[in-house]
Motif scaffolding. Structure first.
Motif, PDB file in Angstrom:
ATOM      1  N   SER A  19     -14.096 -29.371  27.164  1.00 18.81           N
ATOM      2  CA  SER A  19     -13.067 -30.040  27.107  1.00 18.81           C
ATOM      3  C   SER A  19     -13.617 -32.090  25.884  1.00 18.81           C
ATOM      4  CB  SER A  19     -12.556 -30.954  28.438  1.00 18.81           C
ATOM      5  OG  SER A  19     -13.329 -31.585  29.065  1.00 18.81           O
ATOM      6  N   LYS A  20     -12.342 -31.972  26.403  1.00 10.76           N
ATOM      7  CA  LYS A  20     -12.907 -33.231  25.599  1.00 10.76           C
ATOM      8  C   LYS A  20     -13.989 -34.497  26.591  1.00 10.76           C
ATOM      9  CE  LYS A  20      -8.684 -34.036  24.272  1.00 10.76           C
ATOM     10  NZ  LYS A  20      -7.273 -34.210  23.462  1.00 10.76           N
ATOM     11  N   LEU A  42      -9.056 -31.289  32.234  1.00 14.67           N
ATOM     12  CA  LEU A  42      -8.202 -31.485  30.951  1.00 14.67           C
ATOM     13  C   LEU A  42      -7.126 -31.466  30.718  1.00 14.67           C
ATOM     14  CD1 LEU A  42      -8.751 -27.460  31.687  1.00 14.67           C
ATOM     15  CD2 LEU A  42      -9.692 -28.277  29.519  1.00 14.67           C
ATOM     16  N   GLU A  43      -6.817 -31.924  29.650  1.00 13.13           N
ATOM     17  CA  GLU A  43      -5.579 -32.720  29.260  1.00 13.13           C
ATOM     18  C   GLU A  43      -4.566 -31.508  28.911  1.00 13.13           C
ATOM     19  OE1 GLU A  43      -4.861 -36.331  29.600  1.00 13.13           O
ATOM     20  OE2 GLU A  43      -6.595 -36.661  30.510  1.00 13.13           O
ATOM     21  N   GLU A  46      -4.563 -29.098  27.218  1.00 15.96           N
ATOM     22  CA  GLU A  46      -5.768 -28.619  26.197  1.00 15.96           C
ATOM     23  C   GLU A  46      -6.442 -27.080  26.971  1.00 15.96           C
ATOM     24  OE1 GLU A  46     -10.209 -31.260  26.244  1.00 15.96           O
ATOM     25  OE2 GLU A  46      -8.584 -31.877  27.447  1.00 15.96           O
TER      26      GLU A  46
END
Length: 133
Positions: A19-20, A42-43, A46
């Protein structure tokens, strides 16, 4: 080696494949070859890049949110929510998705640490190996 203390806000590795905001807190980079602990946010919308742990089981505890675990090997998708534990056997291609309208916060990861994957993404050098005992 003595007991050490780590904090999720001071990870030693971030891995966009997951994830970002995937923070590797306990992993071979800090000397932990048999255990692994990631803190992952996780958004909404995502998802992980689908991946396989060839030598590790992956266990993920969902702290917040809800989403879906996709098992591409067996063509199964299972919804989960906060309080659930996702277990992925060795060799199963999978991805976690925040696809149910909320963010996800989780802790866990592959055990033993997924050294082949970490080498493949350049997080560990090709010759990295646990210390001999």
């Amino acid at each position: 080696m003595a007991i050490r203390l780590f904090h999720r806000d001071h990870p030693t590795l971030r891995l966009p494949l997951i994830s970002k905001d995937a923070r590797f807190v306990i992993w071979p980079g800090v000397g932990a070859w048999q255990a692994n602990l990631n803190y992952v946010c996780l958004e909404p919308g995502e998802a992980n890049v689908p991946h396989i742990h060839t030598q590790s089981e992956d266990t993920i505890f969902i702290l917040e949110g809800e989403g879906t675990i996709h098992d591409y090997t067996n063509n199964i998708s299972l919804p989960f929510h906060a309080g659930c534990v996702v277990h992925v056997p060795v060799g199963v291609k999978h991805a976690v998705a925040a696809d149910r309208g909320s963010h996800i916060v989780s802790v866990g990861g592959p055990c033993p640490a997924d050294v082949p994957l970490l080498k493949k993404v350049g997080a560990l050098p090709a010759d990295a190996a646990p210390p001999s005992t």
